[in-house]
Design an enzyme around this catalytic site. Structure first.
Site, short mmCIF file in Angstrom:
data_model
loop_
_atom_site.label_atom_id
_atom_site.label_comp_id
_atom_site.label_asym_id
_atom_site.label_seq_id
_atom_site.Cartn_x
_atom_site.Cartn_y
_atom_site.Cartn_z
N LEU A 46 0.73 -1.23 -0.27
CA LEU A 46 0.06 0.14 -0.14
C LEU A 46 1.04 1.06 -0.68
CD1 LEU A 46 -2.92 -0.70 2.60
CD2 LEU A 46 -2.62 0.03 0.14
N ASP A 47 0.09 2.20 -0.78
CA ASP A 47 1.50 3.55 -1.10
C ASP A 47 1.04 4.38 0.69
OD1 ASP A 47 1.90 3.18 -3.49
OD2 ASP A 47 0.25 4.49 -4.30
N PRO A 48 1.86 4.84 0.47
CA PRO A 48 2.31 5.27 2.69
C PRO A 48 0.64 5.66 2.55
CG PRO A 48 4.44 5.51 1.86
CD PRO A 48 3.66 4.88 0.16
#
Length: 306
Positions: A46-48
């Protein structure tokens, strides 16, 4: 002689409701430390800035990661209409704007071409490798480069709500390797108004859902305590999309040594299918079913095996 990794021989799945901010790697490291586990990995980055389900495997469960990674996943996300950014999300700089605002019907009409087997170009600010370099590193250095389109299976894509003229909330179910940011970018182009993602949440992934997931606050509060182990799910929870075949004691012994072992046939398993073998309720191996035997590809080394 290789250095022995410290930690407990603990195996299973930990389902975390990731907050916005930390990277997926940081969450994995936090979970491994909190459980004092020797080994950990995750099933899908997951992206930050993204939130939601991050499935983390400990110990022997890391051998089942590919089967969760390959499963369908669901994302709910909000797009900002009228603006494109260099990162395709709200973290980047606005690089183009439009006064056009499509109607609800226009948005719904634009969705079908994004469903099914499609080709998708990942964002330039992504971890895709270009000649050995990460795309985001090249983008930060303002290098001129192109990313080749990649196949993606999208099971469904629908608009859930329209909070205002500038925003729309969508939900997508897709296979592995999909970029929600690319969907937003390309949808904005198709609508002639530009768009980017402002919020992104993964709501389920394969057999796992966010309901009952371990929160970041609980993880910190219960770290290194016996109470945290209550959040450890069985290794076989990551295998529910594969058929299970009970095996004989002799079959279990053979498979644990990497050899084909006898299993009990099931009506829904055919020659050549991937399945997993179970003995006395514990997973023994994942492999290919052939003529009454499972030919193991991955063998589990779990404690207290009978």
């Amino acid at each position: 002689m290789a250095r022995r990794r410290k930690g407990r021989d603990i195996s299973g799945w930990v389902i975390v409701d990731k907050p916005s901010g930390p990277t997926s790697t940081a969450v994995v490291n936090k979970v491994r430390w909190a459980f004092d586990a020797k080994k950990a990995g995750h099933a899908g980055t997951l992206d930050p800035a993204a939130t939601g389900l991050l499935a983390i495997a400990l110990g022997e469960a890391t051998k089942t990661v590919p089967y969760v990674t390959d499963a369908l996943k669901a994302y709910r996300f909000t797009i900002r209409l009228g603006q494109a950014t260099n990162t395709d999300d709200a973290e980047g700089e606005v690089i183009a704007e439009s006064d056009a605002r499509p109607s609800d019907d226009a948005i719904r009409a634009a969705l079908p071409p994004f469903i099914g087997d499609i080709m998708q170009v990942p964002p330039k600010y992504s971890a895709v490798k270009i000649d050995g370099e990460r795309a985001y590193a090249l983008a930060r250095d303002e290098e001129d480069f192109e990313i080749a389109a990649r196949p993606l299976y999208v099971d469904s894509l629908e608009m859930i709500s329209r909070p205002d003229a500038d925003h729309a909330v969508l939900e997508m179910v897709c296979g592995k390797g999909g970029y929600v940011r690319s969907i937003a970018r390309d949808l904005g182009e198709a609508l002639g108004c530009r768009a980017h993602v402002t919020e992104l949440r993964r709501v389920w992934s394969g057999p796992f859902e966010t309901e009952g997931a371990l929160s970041w606050e609980e993880l910190e509060e219960k770290a290194r305590t016996p109470e945290l182990d209550a959040h450890l799910r069985p290794l076989q929870d990551g295998l529910v999309d594969l058929p299970m075949l009970p095996c004989t004691p002799e079959g279990a012994s053979r498979m644990r040594n990497g050899n084909p072992g006898m299993v009990m046939a099931a009506a829904d398993v055919e020659y050549g299918d991937t399945a997993w073998a179970s003995y006395q309720g514990k997973p023994v191996a994942i492999g290919i079913y052939r003529s009454g035997e499972l030919h193991p590809a991955r063998v589990f080394n779990l404690p207290d095996e009978a």
